[in-house]
Design a protein around this motif. Structure first.
Motif, PDB file in Angstrom:
ATOM      1  N   THR A  94       0.686  -1.215   0.242  1.00  0.00           N
ATOM      2  CA  THR A  94      -0.029  -0.096  -0.140  1.00  0.00           C
ATOM      3  C   THR A  94       0.841   1.178  -0.211  1.00  0.00           C
ATOM      4  O   THR A  94       1.976   1.274   0.332  1.00  0.00           O
ATOM      5  CB  THR A  94      -0.918  -0.028   1.264  1.00  0.00           C
ATOM      6  N   GLY A  95       0.178   2.306  -0.265  1.00  0.00           N
ATOM      7  CA  GLY A  95       0.942   3.694  -0.729  1.00  0.00           C
ATOM      8  C   GLY A  95       0.690   3.915  -2.135  1.00  0.00           C
ATOM      9  O   GLY A  95       1.659   4.042  -3.021  1.00  0.00           O
ATOM     10  N   SER A  96      -0.327   3.924  -2.611  1.00  0.00           N
ATOM     11  CA  SER A  96      -0.848   4.243  -3.738  1.00  0.00           C
ATOM     12  C   SER A  96      -0.043   5.302  -4.549  1.00  0.00           C
ATOM     13  O   SER A  96      -0.445   5.408  -5.981  1.00  0.00           O
ATOM     14  CB  SER A  96      -2.492   4.296  -4.100  1.00  0.00           C
ATOM     15  N   VAL A  97       0.407   6.267  -4.021  1.00  0.00           N
ATOM     16  CA  VAL A  97       1.041   7.291  -4.526  1.00  0.00           C
ATOM     17  C   VAL A  97       2.382   7.079  -4.987  1.00  0.00           C
ATOM     18  O   VAL A  97       2.804   7.681  -6.092  1.00  0.00           O
ATOM     19  CB  VAL A  97       1.111   8.682  -3.704  1.00  0.00           C
ATOM     20  N   SER A  98       2.983   5.880  -4.647  1.00  0.00           N
ATOM     21  CA  SER A  98       4.570   5.858  -4.954  1.00  0.00           C
ATOM     22  C   SER A  98       4.436   4.179  -5.227  1.00  0.00           C
ATOM     23  O   SER A  98       4.341   3.424  -4.123  1.00  0.00           O
ATOM     24  CB  SER A  98       5.360   6.528  -3.902  1.00  0.00           C
ATOM     25  N   LEU A  99       5.342   3.916  -6.006  1.00  0.00           N
ATOM     26  CA  LEU A  99       5.326   2.395  -6.272  1.00  0.00           C
ATOM     27  C   LEU A  99       6.787   1.968  -5.089  1.00  0.00           C
ATOM     28  O   LEU A  99       6.630   1.093  -4.600  1.00  0.00           O
ATOM     29  CB  LEU A  99       6.007   2.285  -7.614  1.00  0.00           C
TER      30      LEU A  99
END
Length: 519
Positions: A321-326
């Motif tokens: 999770t952390g959908s803003v950053s891979l």
């Protein structure tokens, strides 16, 4: 006048930031008068600090507190508990004063020293710490600049950007290698006549050996040295009687909020979150996570630590999770976000999780958090229903493998433990939460495959030779990634979940996925 300003109740001061006693706290009024503090936000911050230290019982344990508020040498020199005591006033040498606190100067000797004598305190009942940052670099391990002391190189000493921290609890240092200097809250506390705890940012990092020499010298901070370019900024410091880990967490949270009110916090704390959640988010950059993702992560951490303590049994957890950053999406949770998977080839993240986007792509594990063969429990969530000839995780050996494909082109599972097609059962929907239990030996029964909490197949391993190198999100071989979206991945090495632990893990992780809209 301080107590009559109508602006004290402006909406810019959050209700959660106000103390319980407002401007009626005599300590705040007295300190503000000495330090010349009239700014509304600064008074609000002091109110919050004093009120919460009192309400939690910490105020009575404090020997001294330096709030470093006001932005100038006059305001910074005063001690909060007894500002009228001139022996507590700090004397500055070469120090820069600004809204963040007291600041050193690169390649210059700078310090802040009081008249507080360490001989007044019992080293066996003592805690000491500060809030700040340390930037720049040192030329050698003997030239640390992030120092809080009661005698030469006693207590808290840090080496800037050297991946090493030296903690002095006596004349001999305890060395922590591969530990970068932390920004934020750092503290020591005695735990016995011979031991103490090193604590930073809500978490006890390590127990350490404590020196037996009585405290000597005068309290102060070393902010920089001529021998290096490191610069220490200090925004708060204290000394007190011995504090427990729980009390240090409480103090840390109060101080962090105090810094946040002043707009100078260097760490992230949500007071409603588990400390491990906060540390993970800080190390992974909080802005990379939505509020929904942060709440889901905290649910996951808190509930894995509760019950049968599955947190302690997992070796590695990749919450994806952390959908803003891979990069954030690939972070490992047990390392508190300091490590993560590395994609070779192509990958992407979304609100559903992480996937490799070409069949020859895969992810390598960070050291210490890799899946290896043995008595293990493996948990994997798949969020995308497609068939594939590739693997969802596995090893790159062509013969003896340790691989899993949740749904093949024949609509079956293909679980291969040490080479054999160990469990092949019908599976017409790839989506679900899979739990795998594997034994240690070759040609051994005891392989179990669960889907959404129910046992769907058992099997026997193949002949163990060499499984090669293991990978996540594929196997490292050409055309060997399933390219399916994964929503969770974790494993407990050398530990086999019991039936009740499987039920517990399935419930917790399923709820985590539901909170993210993945289940």
């Amino acid at each position: 006048m301080l107590h009559s300003s109508p602006d004290r109740r402006q909406s810019t001061v959050l209700a959660s930031q106000r103390g319980t006693s407002g401007n009626n706290a005599s300590e705040v009024q007295t300190f503000a008068a000495y330090a010349g503090i009239t700014d509304i936000t600064q008074i609000s911050a002091l109110d919050y600090l004093v009120d919460n230290l009192k309400s939690t019982g910490l105020w009575s344990k404090m020997h001294f507190i330096y709030p470093f508020i006001g932005g100038n040498a006059t305001s910074h020199k005063y001690e909060l508990i007894n500002p009228s005591n001139s022996s507590r006033e700090l004397v500055f040498t070469g120090v820069t004063h600004n809204s963040t606190g007291i600041v050193g100067t690169a390649s210059a000797n700078t310090s802040a020293v009081s008249g507080i004598n360490g001989g007044s305190y019992n080293t066996n009942d003592f805690s000491m710490g500060y809030y700040g940052t340390l930037k720049g670099s040192t030329t050698s391990s003997t030239n640390e600049s992030g120092v809080m002391y009661l005698s030469t190189r006693i207590f808290l000493s840090f080496i800037a950007n050297a991946s090493t921290s030296f903690i002095y609890y006596g004349s001999t240092a305890t060395t922590f290698t591969s530990v970068s200097v932390p920004d934020g809250f750092k503290a020591l506390s005695s735990t016995s006549t011979t031991t103490g705890d090193f604590f930073f940012n809500q978490i006890k990092y390590s127990s350490i050996t404590k020196g037996t020499t009585a405290l000597t010298g005068f309290f102060g901070h070393e902010l920089s040295r001529t021998t290096n370019t490191a610069v220490n900024t200090v925004s708060f410091s204290y000394a007190s009687t011995q504090l427990t880990e729980a009390e240090l967490i409480t103090l840390n949270t109060i101080v962090e909020q105090y810094q946040t009110i002043l707009g100078r916090n260097s760490y992230y704390i949500n007071p409603d979150y588990d400390p491990s959640t906060n540390r993970f988010l800080f190390n992974s950059t909080p802005a990379n996570f939505t509020s929904t993702e942060k709440n889901a992560l905290n649910y996951l951490v808190s509930n894995l630590k509760a019950g049968s303590n599955l947190w302690g049994k997992f070796t590695a957890i990749y919450p994806y999770t952390g959908s803003v950053s891979l990069t954030a999406s690939l972070k490992e949770l047990k390392s508190l976000g300091t490590l993560g998977l590395t994609i070779t080839g192509a990958g992407t993240q979304s609100s559903l999780g992480v996937e490799t986007t070409t069949t020859n792509s895969y992810a390598t594990y960070p050291s210490g958090y890799a899946l290896t063969a043995g008595v293990n429990t493996i948990v994997l969530s798949i969020q995308e229903d497609i068939t594939s000839a590739g693997w969802d995780f596995g090893s790159n050996a062509a013969g003896t493998r340790y691989n899993f494909n949740v749904r093949t082109t024949s609509n079956t599972t293909d679980l291969r433990i040490y080479g054999n097609s160990t469990i092949s059962v019908a599976n017409t929907d790839a989506r679900g939460l899979y739990i795998i239990k594997t034994p240690a030996g070759a040609s051994s029964p005891g392989v179990e495959l669960y889907k959404n909490g129910s046992l769907i197949g058992t099997g026997t391993t193949g002949s163990l030779v060499s499984i090669g190198t293991g990978y996540a999100l594929g196997t490292g071989l050409t055309t060997q990634s399933s390219t399916r979206i994964q929503g969770f991945y974790g494993f407990a090495l050398s530990y086999s979940f019991s039936a009740s632990e499987i039920t517990e893990a399935n419930s917790i992780i399923t709820t985590y996925l539901q909170m993210l809209g993945r289940a």
